[in-house]
Design an enzyme around this catalytic site. Structure first.
Site, PDB file in Angstrom:
ATOM      1  N   GLU A 203      -2.304  -7.082   7.146  1.00 22.59           N
ATOM      2  CA  GLU A 203      -0.984  -7.089   7.759  1.00 22.59           C
ATOM      3  C   GLU A 203      -1.289  -8.143   8.923  1.00 22.59           C
ATOM      4  O   GLU A 203      -2.318  -8.273   9.644  1.00 22.59           O
ATOM      5  CB  GLU A 203      -0.650  -5.662   8.292  1.00 22.59           C
ATOM      6  CG  GLU A 203       0.492  -5.246   8.993  1.00 22.59           C
ATOM      7  CD  GLU A 203       1.765  -5.693   8.032  1.00 22.59           C
ATOM      8  OE1 GLU A 203       1.883  -6.845   8.300  1.00 22.59           O
ATOM      9  OE2 GLU A 203       2.202  -4.888   7.718  1.00 22.59           O
TER      10      GLU A 203
ATOM     11  N   HIS B   1       0.869  -1.108  -0.029  1.00 17.53           N
ATOM     12  CA  HIS B   1      -0.168   0.071   0.043  1.00 17.53           C
ATOM     13  C   HIS B   1       0.717   1.130   0.096  1.00 17.53           C
ATOM     14  O   HIS B   1       2.080   1.315   0.435  1.00 17.53           O
ATOM     15  CB  HIS B   1      -0.862   0.087   1.238  1.00 17.53           C
ATOM     16  CG  HIS B   1      -0.199   0.028   2.486  1.00 17.53           C
ATOM     17  ND1 HIS B   1       0.465   1.129   3.005  1.00 17.53           N
ATOM     18  CD2 HIS B   1       0.107  -0.959   3.475  1.00 17.53           C
ATOM     19  CE1 HIS B   1       0.839   1.134   4.120  1.00 17.53           C
ATOM     20  NE2 HIS B   1       0.738  -0.446   4.412  1.00 17.53           N
TER      21      HIS B   1
END
Length: 219
Positions: A88, A10
């Site tokens: 994550e 990201h």
């Protein structure tokens, strides 16, 4: 049958800049991160016009990943598919703090963390071993759904780290010596359960510059 996956980290967040652990906390992209995402989308749209189209695009369901993936999906006219398993690592009680704060608030847990024990999990968090297996079990069916395909997975630094370790047969407790850059393109080929890194940490769309906000423990 080989499936090529474009693993993408990201874009930058404000917490990346100050090295504050995000984990599952749903932090959005910063202004610079949004800019990075659009530059990446422009690059992939240009490559698609040259014949390098994508068959599908997947993303972690966390906002920072979706904000990075959606411009790509929009530019290519594709549906963005979300997968919670691409999140994550969960750092539990460590989330929202930087390394210095963790060492003060959780001195015993911090000391254990520094040993790089794959079985260690922060309070209410996930061990690196559990995280690694969660990531691989998420990627496996995605790859299987696209034999001989070319797809993108937008995720997080920790997810990319798991992929790199799997492809290179690196133990989970080995110090990291490779970059995990914001909006980097990381190409990996999968063929009958074997992964091969084709290219890594490509940020040409950013003029060759991006940040790795890795914690001091992995430097």
């Amino acid at each position: 049958m080989t499936t090529r996956v474009l693993f993408i980290r990201h874009g930058e967040t404000d917490w990346n800049r100050i090295k504050r652990i995000q984990g599952h906390i749903d932090i959005p992209l910063s202004t610079s991160g949004i800019e990075q995402a659009h530059k990446l989308a422009e690059r992939l749209a240009g490559e698609a016009k040259q014949g390098a189209r994508l068959d599908a695009i997947y993303s972690s369901d966390l906002t920072r990943a979706q904000q990075t993936a959606q411009p790509i999906a929009d530019a290519l006219g594709m549906l963005l598919q979300l997968r919670e398993g691409l999140r994550e690592r969960s750092y539990g009680a460590f989330q929202g703090h930087d390394s210095d704060e963790i060492s003060v608030r959780f001195p015993d847990e911090y000391a254990h963390w520094q040993t790089r024990d794959p079985g260690f999990a922060p309070p209410d968090g996930e061990s690196s071993r559990a995280f690694y297996h969660r990531v691989l079990h998420t990627i496996e069916p995605i790859v299987a759904a696209h034999p001989d395909g070319r797809i993108a997975c937008v995720a997080h630094g920790g997810v990319l780290d798991c992929v790199y370790r799997f492809a290179n047969n690196l133990p989970l407790d080995a110090p990291r010596s490779y970059a995990l850059l914001n909006t980097s393109l990381n190409l990996v080929d999968f063929d009958i359960g074997v992964a091969t890194v084709v290219s890594w940490a490509d940020v040409r769309h950013l003029g060759g510059r991006s940040e790795d906000d890795g914690f001091r423990r992995v430097l």
